[in-house]
Design an enzyme around this catalytic site. Structure first.
Site, short mmCIF file in Angstrom:
data_model
loop_
_atom_site.label_atom_id
_atom_site.label_comp_id
_atom_site.label_asym_id
_atom_site.label_seq_id
_atom_site.Cartn_x
_atom_site.Cartn_y
_atom_site.Cartn_z
N GLY A 281 -6.32 -8.38 -8.86
CA GLY A 281 -5.32 -8.34 -7.79
C GLY A 281 -4.68 -6.96 -7.69
N GLN B 24 -1.71 -6.10 -8.20
CA GLN B 24 -0.82 -5.84 -9.33
C GLN B 24 -1.46 -6.30 -10.64
OE1 GLN B 24 1.84 -4.01 -9.56
NE2 GLN B 24 1.65 -3.51 -7.39
N SER B 25 -2.75 -6.11 -10.75
CA SER B 25 -3.46 -6.57 -11.94
C SER B 25 -3.18 -5.69 -13.15
CB SER B 25 -4.97 -6.58 -11.66
OG SER B 25 -5.68 -6.78 -12.85
N ASN B 26 -2.70 -6.33 -14.21
CA ASN B 26 -2.50 -5.62 -15.48
C ASN B 26 -3.84 -5.34 -16.15
OD1 ASN B 26 0.44 -5.88 -15.46
ND2 ASN B 26 0.02 -8.07 -15.73
N VAL C 159 -6.64 -4.63 -14.57
CA VAL C 159 -7.21 -3.45 -13.92
C VAL C 159 -6.54 -2.18 -14.47
CG1 VAL C 159 -7.29 -2.22 -11.70
CG2 VAL C 159 -8.01 -4.62 -11.83
#
Ligand SMILES: *Cc1c(COP(=O)(O)O)cnc(C)c1O
Length: 340
Positions: free
Chosen positions: A77, A79-81, A83
């Protein structure tokens, strides 16, 4: 077989100093008048503001290095942590990072997305990823990122695909290692934990914790607080992940059934990332009592679950609870309106 020996048989890239601290939370414990609450500070891992994915990447990336990869591709997403930590790890290893982001390109880069950009990741937006395709990416069959990898191969690059969340048997070793670490910390503090509580997304961290508890022979009960819904019940997914992980480790005799896995779905709200009053209260409570920064998507929902289970008397004064702070506070910068 000894848990330390099992972990030591697999190459671990040192992406963060370990162990992460295990801290007593006296103000929170007093406020809730319930169990003794300890916080396992996995928000303090060292990749670009930290989080739980770093432990998985420590075991996943040696394989990519050995395969001669020069580019890491993954999906998540905006706001992916996962990623963000993957991009940071790739950069530390001198690799390119390509990230496929589920959503429309926003007007303004913020939070995790800003950091992805700052680290020079190539950002590719894919709006409206159906749940079943996302589930396949989590399980490592890559219907979306696989096509992008083709493009990079055609350019003569050597991409490696990492499944969203890193929940593979190899990645799950990160949380087996975390349980070993926690076991030593509890012992040194002369404590026994009755419950571990953590946010459950893909279930990889919970699977690692469940396997770790089994291998360490600890009686502690793991309560996963789900932050999203998948196509299948997570208890089944996690039991399968545990079995695959144990087989991978050569401990195939250790079997898990869905009924042995505890996942609570009461705090998800309308879905992944949806705002709930309870999560906002939890974020505020953790910040004001202990200076801990949670987010409303992951640790905030898990924390809300813990608070509610204390208020309902499921977790009592006699219990000792360890809350895994899995990180994610960076996402708050993308949602200042929630807290004003
Ligand atoms: C990814 C993530 C989780 C969930 O971990 P899984 O191993 O996917 O279940 C929890 N908290 C934060 C902050 C995360 O980024």
């Amino acid at each position: 077989m000894d848990i330390k020996e099992i972990v030591a048989r697999h190459e671990r890239l040192r992406l963060t100093p370990l162990p992460t601290p295990l801290e007593f939370a006296p103000n929170l414990t007093a406020l809730l008048g319930g169990p003794n609450i300890y916080i396992k500070r996995d928000d303090l891992t060292a990749l670009a503001f930290g989080g739980n994915k770093t432990r998985k990447l420590e075991f996943l990336l040696p394989q990519a290095v050995a395969e001669g990869a020069d580019t890491v591709i993954t999906l998540g997403g905006l706001q992916s942590n996962w990623v963000r930590q993957t991009v940071a790890a790739a950069r530390k290893l001198g690799m390119e990072a390509v990230v496929v982001l589920e959503g429309e390109a926003p007007q303004e880069l913020q939070g995790n997305l800003l950091l992805d950009h700052l680290m020079g990741a190539q950002l590719r937006y894919v709006p409206d990823v159906p749940q079943d395709l996302e589930d396949q990416e989590i399980q490592g069959s890559f219907p979306i990122t696989g096509k992008i990898a083709e493009e990079y191969r055609a350019q003569g690059r050597h991409p490696v695909l990492l499944p969203l969340g890193g929940a593979t048997p190899l990645g799950n070793l990160g949380y087996i290692n975390a349980v070993d670490e926690l076991g030593s910390q509890l012992k040194a503090m002369d404590l026994q934990a009755d419950y571990l509580i953590a946010a459950t997304g893909t279930g990889g961290s919970q699977a690692g914790i469940e396997c770790g508890l089994r291998l360490a022979g600890m009686e502690t009960k793991m309560l996963g607080i789900s932050v999203s819904r998948h196509t299948r019940p997570k208890e089944e997914e996690i039991a399968e992940l545990c079995n695959a992980t144990m087989e991978f480790l050569g401990c195939g005799g250790e079997r898990f059934e869905a009924g042995q896995i505890s996942v609570n779905y009461d705090y998800i709200g309308a879905g992944y990332g949806a705002v709930t009053e309870q999560a906002l209260e939890a974020v505020s409570m953790a910040a004001r009592t202990e200076g801990l920064i949670l987010c409303h998507t992951y640790a905030g929902k898990a924390f809300a679950g813990m608070v509610d289970l204390i208020r309902k008397g499921v977790l009592t004064k006699e219990d000792t609870v360890v809350f895994f702070h899995t990180g994610g506070g960076v996402a708050n910068f993308a949602h200042p309106e929630l807290f004003q």
